[in-house]
Motif scaffolding. Structure first.
Motif, PDB file in Angstrom:
ATOM      1  N   UNK A   1       0.839  -1.195   0.000  1.00  0.00           N
ATOM      2  CA  UNK A   1       0.000   0.000   0.000  1.00  0.00           C
ATOM      3  C   UNK A   1       0.878   1.251   0.000  1.00  0.00           C
ATOM      4  N   UNK A   2       0.666   2.093  -0.991  1.00  0.00           N
ATOM      5  CA  UNK A   2       1.425   3.346  -1.078  1.00  0.00           C
ATOM      6  C   UNK A   2       0.813   4.383  -0.135  1.00  0.00           C
ATOM      7  N   UNK A 171      -0.798   8.049  10.567  1.00  0.00           N
ATOM      8  CA  UNK A 171      -0.172   7.002  11.365  1.00  0.00           C
ATOM      9  C   UNK A 171      -1.194   6.077  12.004  1.00  0.00           C
ATOM     10  N   UNK A 172      -2.255   6.662  12.549  1.00  0.00           N
ATOM     11  CA  UNK A 172      -3.304   5.856  13.184  1.00  0.00           C
ATOM     12  C   UNK A 172      -4.021   4.999  12.147  1.00  0.00           C
ATOM     13  N   UNK A 173      -4.331   5.580  10.989  1.00  0.00           N
ATOM     14  CA  UNK A 173      -5.017   4.821   9.935  1.00  0.00           C
ATOM     15  C   UNK A 173      -4.153   3.648   9.481  1.00  0.00           C
ATOM     16  N   UNK A 174      -2.879   3.917   9.250  1.00  0.00           N
ATOM     17  CA  UNK A 174      -1.964   2.853   8.822  1.00  0.00           C
ATOM     18  C   UNK A 174      -1.927   1.718   9.843  1.00  0.00           C
ATOM     19  N   UNK A 175      -1.783   2.074  11.112  1.00  0.00           N
ATOM     20  CA  UNK A 175      -1.695   1.050  12.163  1.00  0.00           C
ATOM     21  C   UNK A 175      -2.972   0.211  12.228  1.00  0.00           C
ATOM     22  N   UNK A 176      -4.124   0.875  12.161  1.00  0.00           N
ATOM     23  CA  UNK A 176      -5.400   0.165  12.287  1.00  0.00           C
ATOM     24  C   UNK A 176      -5.647  -0.754  11.103  1.00  0.00           C
ATOM     25  N   UNK A 185      -5.897  -4.989   0.399  1.00  0.00           N
ATOM     26  CA  UNK A 185      -6.968  -4.650  -0.538  1.00  0.00           C
ATOM     27  C   UNK A 185      -6.920  -3.191  -0.989  1.00  0.00           C
ATOM     28  N   UNK A 186      -5.871  -2.466  -0.598  1.00  0.00           N
ATOM     29  CA  UNK A 186      -5.801  -1.019  -0.829  1.00  0.00           C
ATOM     30  C   UNK A 186      -4.543  -0.661  -1.617  1.00  0.00           C
ATOM     31  N   UNK A 187      -4.690   0.212  -2.614  1.00  0.00           N
ATOM     32  CA  UNK A 187      -3.541   0.650  -3.407  1.00  0.00           C
ATOM     33  C   UNK A 187      -2.828   1.852  -2.789  1.00  0.00           C
ATOM     34  N   UNK A 188      -3.593   2.768  -2.185  1.00  0.00           N
ATOM     35  CA  UNK A 188      -2.977   3.987  -1.660  1.00  0.00           C
ATOM     36  C   UNK A 188      -3.769   4.483  -0.447  1.00  0.00           C
TER      37      UNK A 188
END
Length: 279
Positions: A1-2, A171-176, A185-188
């Motif tokens: 995921x970018x 940061x929180x979104x990435x961790x979760x 399932x996500x490209x970016x």
């Protein structure tokens, strides 16, 4: 995921943008009730009005048509409403002015403004925002995706590029999303630091997607507004009916997007349902 739009690569003809807090992740209520509101009370020392302040905070950020508002705008609005009720609360005039003039509602943008102005109100707002982010990192046992999210994203990814478009801290979104194995399932991922949702969708459109092949999935009026400003479709995740919403997205709305029957009539029906679900 970018994590940078400059690294994004278009691989399909369709694009589905997905909000995080309150849409894919069941984190919105707990973050506001345990982090955002309480840290505002702590930083500004307004413990004497805790109960009413939290009622106003939750109404602004969770249960009304300002649900999902950016954290800084939500802060200003809550303080303004509390002041109108006659509660003793500090002025956030400088913070309000910054929210109305900055093109990026984020901590780095706030830091740049503080470097220019040395404004004490802005410093307090930044202190609060950092305290919120720290408190959120301590909520790891309290976050999980809504029912149907993982399965829904897998269905969507088969036919569309998927982008997280969120006003939450990256940061929180990435961790979760990593912790719950949603990132495959996500490209970016485009979080708060990438700019507003309207801006992010606009940047993604530049990769050559037709407007009628782009869908913004969200739970708040700000998500609808970002879709409308970009002339793309909107699919609501209904508060209190998240499992149903994700099931319908995977089994009905996605198919309509792909075969071209996600039309103005269907869009109007979804938006009316969305508005009637918020007070």
């Amino acid at each position: 995921m970018k994590e940078n739009i400059s690294e994004f690569i278009k691989t399909k003809d369709f694009l589905v943008c997905v909000d995080s807090d309150g849409c894919a992740m069941d984190t919105m209520d707990v973050k506001h009730q345990k982090c955002f509101g309480p840290k505002a009370i702590e930083v500004w020392g307004i413990e004497t009005i805790t109960d009413r302040f939290m009622e106003i905070w939750n109404d602004v950020n969770l249960y009304s048509r300002t649900r999902g508002i950016n954290r800084f705008k939500g802060l200003v609005l809550t303080f303004e409403l509390a002041a109108k009720e006659g509660l003793e609360i500090p002025s956030l005039a400088s913070v309000k002015e910054w929210t109305e003039t900055t093109n990026e509602l984020s901590n780095p943008s706030l830091e740049r403004e503080i470097a220019k102005t040395n404004d004490e109100q802005l410093m307090k707002a930044l202190e609060w925002s950092h305290a919120v982010n720290q408190a959120i990192t301590e909520l790891s046992d309290d976050d999980e995706p809504f029912p149907g999210v993982k399965e829904g994203l897998a269905r969507i990814e088969a036919d569309a590029d998927v982008a997280i478009v969120s006003s939450a801290n990256s940061g929180a979104v990435r961790d979760e999303w990593t912790r719950h194995q949603l990132t495959p399932h996500v490209q970016v991922m485009l979080g708060q630091e990438a700019g507003t949702k309207t801006h992010c969708i606009g940047e993604l459109k530049k990769f050559g997607y037709d407007n009628k092949r782009i869908l913004m999935v969200g739970d708040a009026p700000g998500d609808l507004e970002a879709a409308e400003k970009n002339n793309v479709y909107y699919y609501p995740i209904l508060v209190g009916k998240e499992g149903f919403s994700w099931e319908r997205l995977a089994n009905e709305a996605l198919g309509k997007l792909l075969d071209g029957t996600f039309n103005d009539k269907y869009q109007k029906q979804l938006i009316e349902e969305f508005h009637s679900n918020l007070k």
